[in-house]
Design a protein around this motif. Structure first.
Motif, PDB file in Angstrom:
ATOM      1  N   UNK A 348      45.730  40.317  36.549  1.00  0.00           N
ATOM      2  CA  UNK A 348      45.073  39.020  36.743  1.00  0.00           C
ATOM      3  C   UNK A 348      43.561  39.138  36.680  1.00  0.00           C
ATOM      4  N   UNK A 349      43.024  40.361  36.907  1.00  0.00           N
ATOM      5  CA  UNK A 349      41.582  40.590  36.817  1.00  0.00           C
ATOM      6  C   UNK A 349      41.144  40.909  35.392  1.00  0.00           C
ATOM      7  N   UNK A 350      42.113  41.055  34.478  1.00  0.00           N
ATOM      8  CA  UNK A 350      41.768  41.338  33.092  1.00  0.00           C
ATOM      9  C   UNK A 350      42.174  42.707  32.601  1.00  0.00           C
ATOM     10  N   UNK A 351      42.802  43.522  33.443  1.00  0.00           N
ATOM     11  CA  UNK A 351      43.229  44.849  33.020  1.00  0.00           C
ATOM     12  C   UNK A 351      44.375  44.748  32.018  1.00  0.00           C
ATOM     13  N   UNK A 368      37.165  44.773  30.736  1.00  0.00           N
ATOM     14  CA  UNK A 368      36.174  44.123  31.580  1.00  0.00           C
ATOM     15  C   UNK A 368      36.917  43.347  32.665  1.00  0.00           C
ATOM     16  N   UNK A 369      36.845  43.804  33.875  1.00  0.00           N
ATOM     17  CA  UNK A 369      37.501  43.122  34.985  1.00  0.00           C
ATOM     18  C   UNK A 369      36.634  41.972  35.461  1.00  0.00           C
ATOM     19  N   UNK A 370      37.258  40.937  35.991  1.00  0.00           N
ATOM     20  CA  UNK A 370      36.523  39.802  36.549  1.00  0.00           C
ATOM     21  C   UNK A 370      37.029  39.519  37.956  1.00  0.00           C
ATOM     22  N   UNK A 371      36.211  38.840  38.718  1.00  0.00           N
ATOM     23  CA  UNK A 371      36.539  38.543  40.111  1.00  0.00           C
ATOM     24  C   UNK A 371      37.819  37.741  40.251  1.00  0.00           C
ATOM     25  N   UNK A 372      38.538  37.965  41.348  1.00  0.00           N
ATOM     26  CA  UNK A 372      39.821  37.315  41.555  1.00  0.00           C
ATOM     27  C   UNK A 372      40.122  37.277  43.049  1.00  0.00           C
ATOM     28  N   UNK A 373      41.014  36.407  43.464  1.00  0.00           N
ATOM     29  CA  UNK A 373      41.527  36.393  44.840  1.00  0.00           C
ATOM     30  C   UNK A 373      42.723  37.324  44.881  1.00  0.00           C
TER      31      UNK A 373
END
Length: 426
Positions: A348-351, A368-373
């Motif tokens: 869900x973070x982009x992995x 590139x990972x991005x912020x997530x809950x």
């Protein structure tokens, strides 16, 4: 419910010191029950599991007195007929390690089924096979185990698996058994060695420490001692992974580099390198993370093994680092069937990860990972998600951080000292 708010994408810099080894501290708190004299332990981590275990042994009659930061004086002057508290026992997985000391001390104990991480089945069969070989009678109910013995008698025991806690159970009980005990196929992790060395400081006679065969010559009684627990092997590995994934320059003090030769071999597959400076590990910044193919261009694999193999508790950390390395690698976690189930959070973070089955995942990087809950499912996955959040762009929220607190002491404060942008909020 407390949670972490993390602003990722910023490199870290500085020095961090690992706390005492969690997996040594927990069994050593139970060891205090073997004698009525004081056992003084230094470098005890202030984490959730340790606080639970301290309360467990207090309710069994152990006087637990803090001696400043990270030191405790433990004295079991009298162990009555109280049984381990059920609710506390179900919070941690090391509650069964109370069985050996209480059998040796008073001849009976009832142990509730333990709790702890939900990473798969945690077998207790090895524990009970060892205790039965030493003379214990065991009655098994749906939610508890009743153990009793007239006396413990030395035996030649071959463990059915190299279980860390099973080995600790056997060696703790054997110290006060009549005669000699040989424990074959024993685990030999650094924390198992700590337990054996502390017992020897208390008057036990254990040889073969660090090998897969332990010889325990039973003694009539143990005395008090003072012992310093070694650095947490898993924290050191976690901080190496943190430095690599965030492209940060971090010095890990008092890391016992000689214990991390397999860590170096494994992380080298991801392109991670570091220098050794005395007893410190120094990870440089801005490493070119590149997965190293096997011979003939074959896709490499990281898998876990009993010591001296790569430890299962670092598999989650290695997987996160792999998301930041160029290339493809197979992660094979064969020990626990639920440990890899946190990868959906990373996806869900982009992995870019393919979960093949409960034990195998293919990672293609870099991503590139991005912020997530996020939600922390267990101690090690929680730390892995924390590393991912610090490497990601944007803001992440990690919920259920009580899981992280169980194994990592004041982690947000220590990471802020390195420049991490992390806050604990309610």
């Amino acid at each position: 419910m407390e949670h972490f708010v993390i602003e990722g994408g910023y490199p870290l810099r500085g020095t961090i010191t690992p706390v005492g080894n969690k997996n040594a501290a927990l069994p050593l708190l139970a060891v205090a029950l073997l004698t009525d004299e004081p056992l003084i332990l230094h470098n005890v981590p202030d984490i959730g599991d340790v606080r639970t275990k301290l309360e467990l042994i207090r309710r069994l009659g152990v006087e637990a007195t803090p001696l400043g930061a990270s030191s405790w004086k433990l004295q079991a002057r009298a162990v009555g007929d109280r049984q381990p508290d059920e609710e506390l026992s179900r919070r941690i997985r090391t509650a069964p390690l109370l069985a050996g000391p209480l059998l040796a001390r008073r001849g009976y104990v009832t142990i509730p089924r333990p709790g702890g991480d939900r990473i798969g089945r945690r077998r207790l069969d090895t524990h009970f096979q060892a205790l039965q070989a030493l003379g214990a009678e065991i009655e098994i109910a749906a939610d508890r185990y009743m153990l009793r013995c007239r006396e413990l008698v030395g035996a030649d025991i071959f463990l059915d698996e190299m279980s860390v806690t099973g080995t600790e159970q056997a060696v703790i009980a054997a110290t006060l058994a009549r005669g000699t005990t040989i424990i074959r196929n024993a685990a030999s992790e650094p924390h198992v060695q700590d337990v054996c060395r502390c017992l020897n400081a208390m008057g036990a006679r254990i040889s073969g420490i660090g090998s897969d065969t332990l010889v325990v010559e039973g003694v009539n009684a143990l005395h008090g001692a003072e012992y310093t627990i070694g650095p947490d092997f898993m924290e050191v590995g976690s901080f190496i992974g943190l430095a690599a994934a965030t492209r940060s320059a971090i010095r890990i003090k008092d890391a016992r580099p000689e214990e991390h030769r397999i860590t170096r071999i494994t992380f080298n597959k991801l392109g991670v390198t570091w220098e050794v400076d005395g007893n410190d590990i120094v990870v440089p910044a801005e490493q070119a993370l590149e997965i190293q193919d096997d011979l003939h261009g074959a896709i490499p694999k990281i898998d876990d093994r009993p010591w001296p193999g790569f430890p299962t508790d670092l598999m989650s950390i290695a997987l996160v680092v792999a998301t930041q390395a160029r290339g493809t690698i197979l992660i094979h976690e064969w020990m626990f069937e639920n440990r890899l189930f946190f990868v959906d959070r990373l996806i869900s973070m982009g992995a870019r990860i393919v979960l093949c089955d409960p034990h195998r995942a293919v990672v293609v990087g870099p991503s590139q990972l991005h912020g997530e809950v996020l939600t922390s499912p267990d101690i090690r996955a929680g730390m892995a998600l924390l590393i991912a959040a610090l490497a990601a762009q944007g803001t992440s929220i990690i919920q259920n951080i009580g899981q992280i607190d169980r194994g990592y002491e004041r982690i947000e404060e220590r990471l802020r000292a390195l420049g991490a942008r992390i806050e604990r909020r309610s």
